[in-house]
Design a protein around this motif. Structure first.
Motif, short mmCIF file in Angstrom:
data_model
loop_
_atom_site.label_atom_id
_atom_site.label_comp_id
_atom_site.label_asym_id
_atom_site.label_seq_id
_atom_site.Cartn_x
_atom_site.Cartn_y
_atom_site.Cartn_z
N TYR A 1 -10.94 70.00 -18.43
CA TYR A 1 -11.50 69.28 -17.28
C TYR A 1 -10.47 68.31 -16.69
CZ TYR A 1 -14.23 65.96 -14.58
OH TYR A 1 -14.68 65.15 -13.57
N ILE B 1 -12.69 68.74 -22.77
CA ILE B 1 -12.11 67.50 -22.22
C ILE B 1 -10.75 67.76 -21.58
CG2 ILE B 1 -11.18 65.24 -22.87
CD1 ILE B 1 -13.35 65.13 -25.04
N PHE C 1 -17.48 68.57 -14.84
CA PHE C 1 -17.44 68.51 -16.31
C PHE C 1 -18.58 69.33 -16.90
CE2 PHE C 1 -18.44 66.72 -20.43
CZ PHE C 1 -17.18 66.65 -21.03
#
Length: 717
Positions: free
Chosen positions: A597, A594, A609
């Motif tokens: 990205y 997370i 992603f």
């Protein structure tokens, strides 16, 4: 008539002392008002131990002296802020009664003998007393800034003031607070705040040298400042001084023990010094690592006292080199053997307003006599408390004494008795392991060392097991390797001929895409940049293959945790929580995917992603192909091969790190500098995310508690 009056006076005094003694707090033998603890080999506190010492009596609470206004009367003369206790070779007790400017002398039974003070040249706040074998008394007369030497009759025979030497810095203040003397008559003097070390004076009072100076604290922040600051900038920084020695002791072999305390002193609070002033607590003792942190406490005490470090005030050494330290913050007595290994610690907080036998309110000094009785001076209650060894403590000392002397077989019976009293006592397990090792029962020795949490002893025992196995099976093993080599060579030749003939007639089948995606992981290991680029532009990886690889990586982590040899992985296997490992693994992978990205999106990264997730999984492949075999192979290695094991392990971690670097660089089409920036910012984002998560969890708990309390309030009304 005068004689009759004196007799009546003495009878009255004795009667008063007898009644006073009856009123003193007492305790039945075997009953204690404090808890005793120890630590196992995994540094976990063992609660509920039998007491090692039992409180016996209070000494010095019934002192009287002649009334200066009426020589025929005696008046109470209690101690006032006593600072030091010393026990000579005859077990006579001497106390530096600082507030009353005197030395108090008791016999071995704790009966008062005399007050030692000089009318013509009185003491001023004496902080320490030492009695040499010839009976001479050495007094650290702090208020007068001098050392006073008296003979056995209490007559002053010499006085030494501040030493004069060109080697003594001008900022040294000579406020002696502790003194010991060796067999040669050399004095070792601790001064208040003296960070140069103890002052060594020869028998004539001349300066010899500074002894046992501590090192100044030097943290990672200091190293960073030194690396980037200019010389002028670094010179303007506040200089860090070495911590001052706070107490000193000497054993019968002439070794000096120093004690240092303070917030910055987290290790080597106690040192055993040779004549050169070097700490001789070895890095390793016989089949075990030496402890280098002293002054024990529990987490409960930290929470209760709002303090995270002990304040050591004194230490004492017995005839066999075992030593005791006392702590003024948590009021614990910590006892260690001659190698510095913890035996037990005990104590606790005393109630205000009353004197409780066994509990010390303000420990200022500690001493041990020839019978292993312990004497602790309470500077607040102005008394000396005496403790005797319990059955458990006596057996432990006897067994440990034999073990330290190398008499492992003789100690075996005593250690077994200790285990009957406490089955989790690590020194007993280590002692039995040494006995088994000496008898050649290496399997039992390894099992006991493992139970005791001693990886060094376990490794030595396993080395012997491996040696015996190799001696018995070497010829069979060598023959087996030769046969396997021949069979492999012949099989390889046959297979090559058969496959070579069939390849010309059989069309090569195309493998399933999922299998090809898994095989791509091997290609990435050989060609990481091309391999990650293929994931981005040729769809060589999928969410399914990435998930399978992540599952295999998690299995590799679990195998490394559970099946790595105890020599390299000092844990209790049955206490490993696999679910917690799974949660930590998922959080680590999820946070990286997370945050990386999001940072890449801000820094114009080209990866999707999906690409970040798949690339993260493929970057962990070294954990699988190296971690699992390494964990299994570690079970045939010992600490002698430790460099090989850690070279491969850290090489695996470096490989994983490089794979992540190449993954970020390739998927997002970054330069080297942009890649490094991206990774650094991603790690910062993970740290911020962790902090925010903790805050949210904390606030959520508070909200839940508030709702529960509100609900109970409504229901009860």
């Amino acid at each position: 008539m005068s004689l009759l009056k004196n007799r009546r006076l003495y009878v009255s005094v004795l009667a008063a002392m007898f009644i006073f003694t009856l009123l003193l707090p007492s305790v039945a033998r075997g009953e204690v008002m404090y808890n005793t603890y120890t630590k196992d080999g995994f540094d976990k506190i063992v609660y509920g131990m039998q007491p090692a010492y039992t409180p016996w009596r209070i000494i010095g609470a019934d002192l009287f002296e002649v009334d200066p206004n009426d020589p025929e009367k005696f008046i109470p003369s209690p101690m006032n802020n006593p600072q030091d206790v010393f026990i000579d070779k005859h077990d006579h007790i001497y106390i530096a009664d600082s507030g009353n400017n005197r030395i108090i002398h008791f016999d071995e039974e704790g009966s008062f003998i005399r007050f030692i003070k000089s009318e013509e040249d009185p003491f001023n706040n004496p902080h320490s007393v030492f009695v040499a074998d010839n009976g001479n008394l050495y007094v650290a007369d702090t208020g007068n800034k001098r050392i006073v030497i008296l003979n056995s009759e209490g007559e002053i025979i010499n006085i030494f003031g501040a030493p004069q030497s060109r080697f003594i810095p001008s900022d040294l203040i000579f406020d002696p607070i502790k003194i010991v003397v060796d067999q040669r008559g050399y004095m070792y003097i601790v001064t208040l705040g003296g960070y140069y070390g103890a002052i060594q004076l020869d028998p004539e009072g001349k300066f010899s040298k500074f002894y046992g100076m501590n090192k100044a604290p030097f943290s990672a922040i200091d190293a960073f400042k030194k690396a980037i600051y200019t010389r002028e900038m670094y010179a303007n920084e506040l200089s860090k001084l070495p911590p001052a020695i706070t107490s000193i002791a000497i054993d019968d072999n002439g070794f000096i023990y120093t004690q240092t305390s303070g917030m910055d002193v987290t290790k080597e609070q106690v040192k055993k010094l040779n004549f050169e002033g070097k700490n001789i607590f070895a890095a390793n003792n016989s089949l075990g690592a030496v402890n280098n942190s002293y002054g024990e406490y529990t987490n409960r005490d930290v929470r209760a006292m709002n303090s995270a470090y002990p304040n050591l005030t004194d230490l004492a050494v017995d005839l066999e080199g075992n030593f005791v330290v006392i702590d003024k913050t948590f009021n614990y007595v910590s006892q260690y053997d001659a190698n510095g290994d913890l035996l037990f610690f005990w104590g606790g907080q005393s109630a205000n307003g009353i004197t409780q036998l066994g509990l010390i309110k303000s420990p200022t000094s500690v001493e041990i006599n020839s019978k292993q009785d312990l004497f602790i001076l309470d500077g607040q209650e102005n008394v000396l408390q005496q403790f005797y060894l319990s059955e458990f403590g006596s057996v432990v000392y006897q067994a440990n004494s034999l073990t330290l002397a190398g008499k492992y077989l003789e100690s075996e019976h005593y250690w077994q008795e200790v285990l009957k009293l406490n089955a989790f006592y690590s020194p007993a397990l280590s002692g039995l392991a040494k006995a088994a090792y000496q008898k050649g029962d290496y399997s039992r020795s390894a099992a006991l060392y493992k139970q005791a949490g001693n990886e060094i002893g376990y490794s030595e025992s396993f080395w012997q097991i491996r040696l015996q196995w190799m001696q018995m099976n070497f010829s069979t093993l060598a023959t087996l390797f030769v046969v396997i080599g021949i069979v492999f060579f012949i099989t390889k030749k046959i297979v090559q001929k058969v496959i070579g003939k069939r390849e010309r007639s059989i069309t090569k089948r195309k493998a399933h895409p999922f299998v090809e995606q898994l095989k791509h992981g091997i290609y990435i290991l050989k060609h990481p940049i091309d391999g990650f680029s293929a994931i981005r532009f040729e769809n060589k990886g999928s969410l399914l293959s990435a998930t399978v690889i992540l599952i295999l990586a998690f299995i590799a982590v679990v195998i490394s945790k559970l099946f790595t040899s105890f020599s390299f992985n000092k844990i209790i296997v049955n206490q490993v929580n696999i679910y917690m490992i799974l949660i930590q693994f998922c959080i680590a992978v999820g946070a990286w995917v997370i945050c990386n990205y999001l940072i890449s999106s801000i820094l114009r990264g080209e990866g999707r992603f999906r690409d970040v997730f798949i690339g993260c999984a493929y970057a962990l492949i070294p954990l699988i192909i190296v971690g699992i075999p390494l964990a299994l192979v570690s079970n045939v290695l010992t600490l002698s091969e430790e460099p090989i094991y850690y070279y491969i392990k850290y090489g695996m971690y470096a490989w994983v790190g490089l794979m992540f670097f190449w993954k970020v660089q390739t998927l997002h089409n970054y330069s080297v500098g942009e890649t490094a920036t991206n990774i650094a910012l991603s790690l910062c984002a993970i740290a911020i995310l962790a902090v925010l998560s903790l805050i949210v969890i904390g606030l959520s708990n508070e909200i839940i508690v508030f709702i529960k309390e509100l609900y109970l309030e409504v229901i009860l009304r």
